[in-house]
Design an enzyme around this catalytic site. Structure first.
Site, PDB file in Angstrom:
ATOM      1  N   ASP A  69      16.201  30.210  24.887  1.00 45.09           N
ATOM      2  CA  ASP A  69      16.159  29.599  23.559  1.00 45.09           C
ATOM      3  C   ASP A  69      15.947  28.105  23.765  1.00 45.09           C
ATOM      4  O   ASP A  69      16.821  27.425  24.304  1.00 45.09           O
ATOM      5  CB  ASP A  69      17.484  29.880  22.838  1.00 45.09           C
ATOM      6  CG  ASP A  69      17.559  29.246  21.451  1.00 45.09           C
ATOM      7  OD1 ASP A  69      16.634  28.486  21.087  1.00 45.09           O
ATOM      8  OD2 ASP A  69      18.543  29.504  20.740  1.00 45.09           O
ATOM      9  N   SER A 146      -1.815  21.883  18.258  1.00 44.61           N
ATOM     10  CA  SER A 146      -2.507  22.464  17.111  1.00 44.61           C
ATOM     11  C   SER A 146      -3.550  21.481  16.609  1.00 44.61           C
ATOM     12  O   SER A 146      -3.460  20.278  16.866  1.00 44.61           O
ATOM     13  CB  SER A 146      -1.470  22.723  16.005  1.00 44.61           C
ATOM     14  OG  SER A 146      -2.089  22.995  14.765  1.00 44.61           O
ATOM     15  N   TYR A 159       5.160  20.316   9.656  1.00 46.19           N
ATOM     16  CA  TYR A 159       4.627  20.978  10.862  1.00 46.19           C
ATOM     17  C   TYR A 159       3.673  20.028  11.588  1.00 46.19           C
ATOM     18  O   TYR A 159       3.769  19.842  12.802  1.00 46.19           O
ATOM     19  CB  TYR A 159       3.903  22.268  10.475  1.00 46.19           C
ATOM     20  CG  TYR A 159       3.200  22.933  11.632  1.00 46.19           C
ATOM     21  CD1 TYR A 159       3.915  23.662  12.575  1.00 46.19           C
ATOM     22  CD2 TYR A 159       1.820  22.824  11.783  1.00 46.19           C
ATOM     23  CE1 TYR A 159       3.276  24.267  13.644  1.00 46.19           C
ATOM     24  CE2 TYR A 159       1.170  23.422  12.847  1.00 46.19           C
ATOM     25  CZ  TYR A 159       1.898  24.152  13.770  1.00 46.19           C
ATOM     26  OH  TYR A 159       1.253  24.743  14.837  1.00 46.19           O
ATOM     27  N   LYS A 163       3.775  18.238  15.407  1.00 45.43           N
ATOM     28  CA  LYS A 163       2.706  18.360  16.405  1.00 45.43           C
ATOM     29  C   LYS A 163       2.103  16.998  16.758  1.00 45.43           C
ATOM     30  O   LYS A 163       1.701  16.771  17.896  1.00 45.43           O
ATOM     31  CB  LYS A 163       1.625  19.334  15.919  1.00 45.43           C
ATOM     32  CG  LYS A 163       2.096  20.790  15.844  1.00 45.43           C
ATOM     33  CD  LYS A 163       2.569  21.304  17.194  1.00 45.43           C
ATOM     34  CE  LYS A 163       2.897  22.796  17.157  1.00 45.43           C
ATOM     35  NZ  LYS A 163       3.358  23.294  18.474  1.00 45.43           N
TER      36      LYS A 163
END
Length: 211
Positions: A69, A146, A159, A163
């Protein structure tokens, strides 16, 4: 003169986030290849069945599934301990989550959770495995970024922010790792057909802010 054929030493790879998507696909492909020893890690080992299904229901010698994790330092330390003594050639920081919706619907807790996985998770993972690579003066770190790390995308502000942060981290690291013969690669994916969209956090569609 007789020629001895020595078996080629396998390239050792550890991948985070292997319960679905790109991590699962990469782990399955490398494990089936024969030239790699793969440590496929995931937060929830109960989800390892999909990976084994992809490999025909059996776990080949080239694959070891580990619990990891990226938000839990103790879990990371245990995984690093497990591969200690193995020469880790490639580290793939792939674990990630999404958060989609208008900014005012994103709770602070949801934003913190996203950064804990996408940014701090990558930092913790690199911190756990980098010292051994530095000592050996060899290694390759591959980080899942991304297109959203290069440009903003509507309803993906948080998000994309995570990134963008990963990009800055890795671009800075790449320079200082070069003298140690450690290479760092960012993979800037566009849309990929995975369960990423099903897994991402979304606000309540009935909320007044959404209307």
């Amino acid at each position: 003169l007789s020629q001895h054929c020595w078996p080629m030493e396998k390239t050792t790879v550890l991948i985070t986030g292997c319960s679905s998507g790109i991590g699962l696909g990469l782990a399955a492909r490398l494990a089936a290849d024969g030239r790699f020893k793969v440590y496929a890690t995931m937060r929830d080992l109960a989800k390892s069945e999909r990976l084994l299904e992809r490999l025909g229901g059996c776990c080949p010698d080239s694959l070891e599934v580990l619990q990891l994790d990226v938000t839990n330092p103790r879990s990371l330390a245990a995984a690093a301990q497990r591969v200690q003594g193995q020469r880790l050639d490639v580290l793939v920081c792939n674990a990630g989550v999404g958060l989609m919706g208008p900014l005012e619907t994103c709770s602070e807790q949801a934003m913190k959770t996203l950064f804990d996985v996408n940014f701090f998770g990558a930092v913790r993972t690199i911190q756990a495995f980098l010292p051994a690579m530095k000592r050996r003066r060899a290694g390759h770190i591959i980080v899942s970024s991304s297109i959203g790390g290069l440009q903003g995308l509507p309803f993906n502000a948080v998000y994309c922010a995570s990134k963008f942060a990963v990009e800055g981290l890795c671009e800075s690291l790449a320079v200082v790792l070069r003298p140690f013969n450690i290479h760092l690669t960012l993979v800037e994916c566009g849309p990929v057909h995975t369960s990423f969209l099903e897994n991402l956090q979304r606000p309540d569609p009935q909320g007044s802010e959404m209307q």
